[in-house]
Design an enzyme around this catalytic site. Structure first.
Site, mmCIF file in Angstrom:
data_model
loop_
_atom_site.group_PDB
_atom_site.id
_atom_site.type_symbol
_atom_site.label_atom_id
_atom_site.label_comp_id
_atom_site.label_asym_id
_atom_site.label_seq_id
_atom_site.Cartn_x
_atom_site.Cartn_y
_atom_site.Cartn_z
ATOM 1 N N GLN A 113 0.849 -1.230 0.181
ATOM 2 C CA GLN A 113 -0.242 0.043 0.424
ATOM 3 C C GLN A 113 1.219 1.585 0.085
ATOM 4 O OE1 GLN A 113 -4.002 -0.700 0.308
ATOM 5 N NE2 GLN A 113 -3.518 1.338 -0.214
ATOM 6 N N LYS A 128 -2.919 -0.639 6.944
ATOM 7 C CA LYS A 128 -3.675 -2.118 6.499
ATOM 8 C C LYS A 128 -4.323 -2.930 8.187
ATOM 9 C CE LYS A 128 -5.716 -3.771 2.460
ATOM 10 N NZ LYS A 128 -6.072 -3.029 1.600
ATOM 11 N N ASP A 168 -12.019 -3.155 2.267
ATOM 12 C CA ASP A 168 -11.091 -4.086 1.630
ATOM 13 C C ASP A 168 -12.782 -5.437 1.212
ATOM 14 O OD1 ASP A 168 -8.938 -4.929 0.751
ATOM 15 O OD2 ASP A 168 -9.031 -6.475 1.403
ATOM 16 N N GLY A 239 -12.206 -13.117 -9.884
ATOM 17 C CA GLY A 239 -12.978 -13.012 -9.715
ATOM 18 C C GLY A 239 -14.768 -12.709 -9.764
ATOM 19 N N ASN A 242 -16.354 -6.609 -6.268
ATOM 20 C CA ASN A 242 -16.362 -5.713 -6.842
ATOM 21 C C ASN A 242 -15.701 -5.421 -7.671
ATOM 22 O OD1 ASN A 242 -17.925 -2.816 -6.005
ATOM 23 N ND2 ASN A 242 -15.180 -2.327 -5.338
ATOM 24 N N ALA A 244 -13.545 -6.872 -9.607
ATOM 25 C CA ALA A 244 -13.671 -7.810 -11.153
ATOM 26 C C ALA A 244 -14.713 -7.279 -11.764
ATOM 27 C CB ALA A 244 -13.787 -8.532 -10.749
ATOM 28 N N SER A 380 -10.617 7.699 -2.603
ATOM 29 C CA SER A 380 -10.163 7.228 -1.328
ATOM 30 C C SER A 380 -9.703 8.578 -0.843
ATOM 31 C CB SER A 380 -9.714 6.609 -0.197
ATOM 32 O OG SER A 380 -10.271 5.314 -0.927
#
Length: 450
Positions: A113, A128, A168, A239, A242, A244, A380
């Protein structure tokens, strides 16, 4: 000292201290190989021991979450917040609720991150957090009770100018809302202490879509750098969450043919490509469906294959968007055999080191998640700025800003990668991303002293 001895000394130091933290060590190993030559060439970096300081978290907070379920049972979970590096701004990074969460996973994610946030150009450090709580099969009330208990422990360590968590895996707008409500009750403050909030209480347009959309905007830039575009490209996506789904949606809007989605139980394959209507339906339903891919098959969208992954399907572009280390060396070789020319990570470190090496050895465009999936944290950051100004920008303006940020990240990676291009002119996006982010982080650390 030589590059090799510096690498061995620093990695050996970390390996001895954290030998059981395989995900963390994998992430560090991947970055160290690229940045050690840059470190050795800069006396200020070496004097400040910047690499070692950047590899080690500034702070790791562990807490126990004891809570009472709606049935009156006392339950106990583990919680963590890794505040990895704050040289460039307040710690910023998501919260993950999943039974596989442990300290190694969170340290790897926090380390990554830092580099991802540095690439955005926004003033954000890296962090995280999360818990081993499993929300699957839980009632809405139990999830609320857990989120409130989790925030009662976490709230003393975060703040709008200190550490701003986001969502997440298994932490979406609902969970952020429950945690934000508890923070506000405990602190008597309405402030931008979390991102990913609802639009009604300080959230931002485009935040939900940002990681998936940003991945496609970055893919467009890679295509342009290779004198092509997304139109009619055959794309495999792993995936079904969200990231994918929004990546699939935007790729289809750009003219690509998205032929797969997947989850831990299997693969949905649609040779003619999913329609935008299929994906829009899945986005609305995926949080409430037990298996959205089987539900899509029942709607006539593709064929379901149990226990299969997308990597054997013929494609031009692969977008791994599920979880770490989902794509291995054998998968990489299968993709290459079937004509894949670009791999961009939508998840964090979904490709194993051996898979990365397989892609790079064949000179195909391989982009690490710290660059290609930075759209979520970029939005964000924009949500943080809106909260600070008590304002809310339109979806159109924010989408334009997201596109601009992803293009800027691509340019930063490309600039560094071109300096290192081999005789064939191959652009190594991995090295470009790692070095571009490292320079920004290292300069900030040196400027602030020891």
């Amino acid at each position: 000292m030589s590059d090799v001895s510096n690498f061995d000394e620093i990695y050996g130091f970390l390996n001895t201290k954290f030998e059981n933290e395989k995900e963390y060590l994998q992430a560090v190993h991947e970055v160290l190989e690229d940045i050690i030559p840059i470190y050795n060439a800069n006396s200020a970096y070496k004097q400040g021991d910047v690499v070692r300081r950047l590899c080690l978290p500034e702070r790791v907070i562990y807490f126990t979450v004891s809570w009472v379920s709606s049935e009156g049972n006392v339950e106990v979970n583990q919680g963590w917040r890794v505040q990895h590096n704050g040289a460039m701004g307040p710690y910023k990074g998501g919260l993950r609720f999943h039974p596989t969460v442990n300290l190694s996973v969170l340290k790897f994610l926090a380390f990554e991150q830092c580099f991802k946030n540095a690439l955005t150009g926004l003033p954000m450090g890296g962090g995280k957090g999360g818990s081993d709580f499993n929300p699957k099969g839980r009632s809405d009330r139990d999830i609320m009770l857990f989120c409130q208990a989790f925030m009662r422990e976490l709230q003393r360590h975060i703040g709008a100018n200190t550490d701003i968590p986001a969502g997440d895996i298994n932490v979406g707008a609902r969970e952020i809302g429950y945690m934000y409500g508890e923070y506000r009750r405990l602190n008597n403050k309405f402030e931008g202490v979390l991102t990913g909030k609802g639009l009604e209480f300080g959230g931002s347009y485009v935040r939900t879509e940002a990681t998936g959309f940003g991945l496609i905007y970055f893919t467009e830039s890679v295509c342009k750098a290779n004198d092509t575009d997304l139109n009619n490209k055959r794309v495999v996506v792993s995936g079904a969450g969200n990231v994918a789904l929004h990546a699939a949606q935007k790729a289809i809007q750009k003219g690509a043919r998205v032929v797969t989605l997947s989850n831990s139980r299997g693969l949905l394959f649609c040779d003619e490509g999913f329609s935008e209507a299929d994906i829009a339906w899945a986005i609305k339903q995926h949080t409430t469906s037990d298996n959205i891919l089987v539900a899509l098959e029942k709607r006539g969208a593709g064929v379901w294959f149990e226990k299969k992954t997308p990597w054997h399907i013929k494609c031009d572009i692969a977008l791994p968007c599920a979880t770490q280390n989902e794509l291995h060396e054998a998968d990489a070789k299968e993709l290459l055999k079937n004509g894949c020319t670009m791999v961009l990570e939508g998840a964090n470190m979904p490709c194993s080191i051996e898979a990365q090496e397989a892609f790079i050895s064949k000179n195909i465009a391989y982009v690490p998640g710290k660059a290609s999936n930075a759209g979520g944290v970029a939005l964000s950051g924009l949500e943080m700025s809106q909260n600070a100004m008590f304002s809310q920008r339109s979806a159109h303006i924010l989408d334009e800003e997201l596109q601009s940020i992803m293009q800027s990240i691509h340019e930063r990676c490309l600039e560094e990668a071109k300096l290192l291009a081999n005789r064939n002119g191959y652009i190594n996006y991995m090295k470009g991303a790692n070095i571009a982010a490292f320079r920004r982080l290292a300069d900030a650390i040196v400027a602030q002293g020891v």
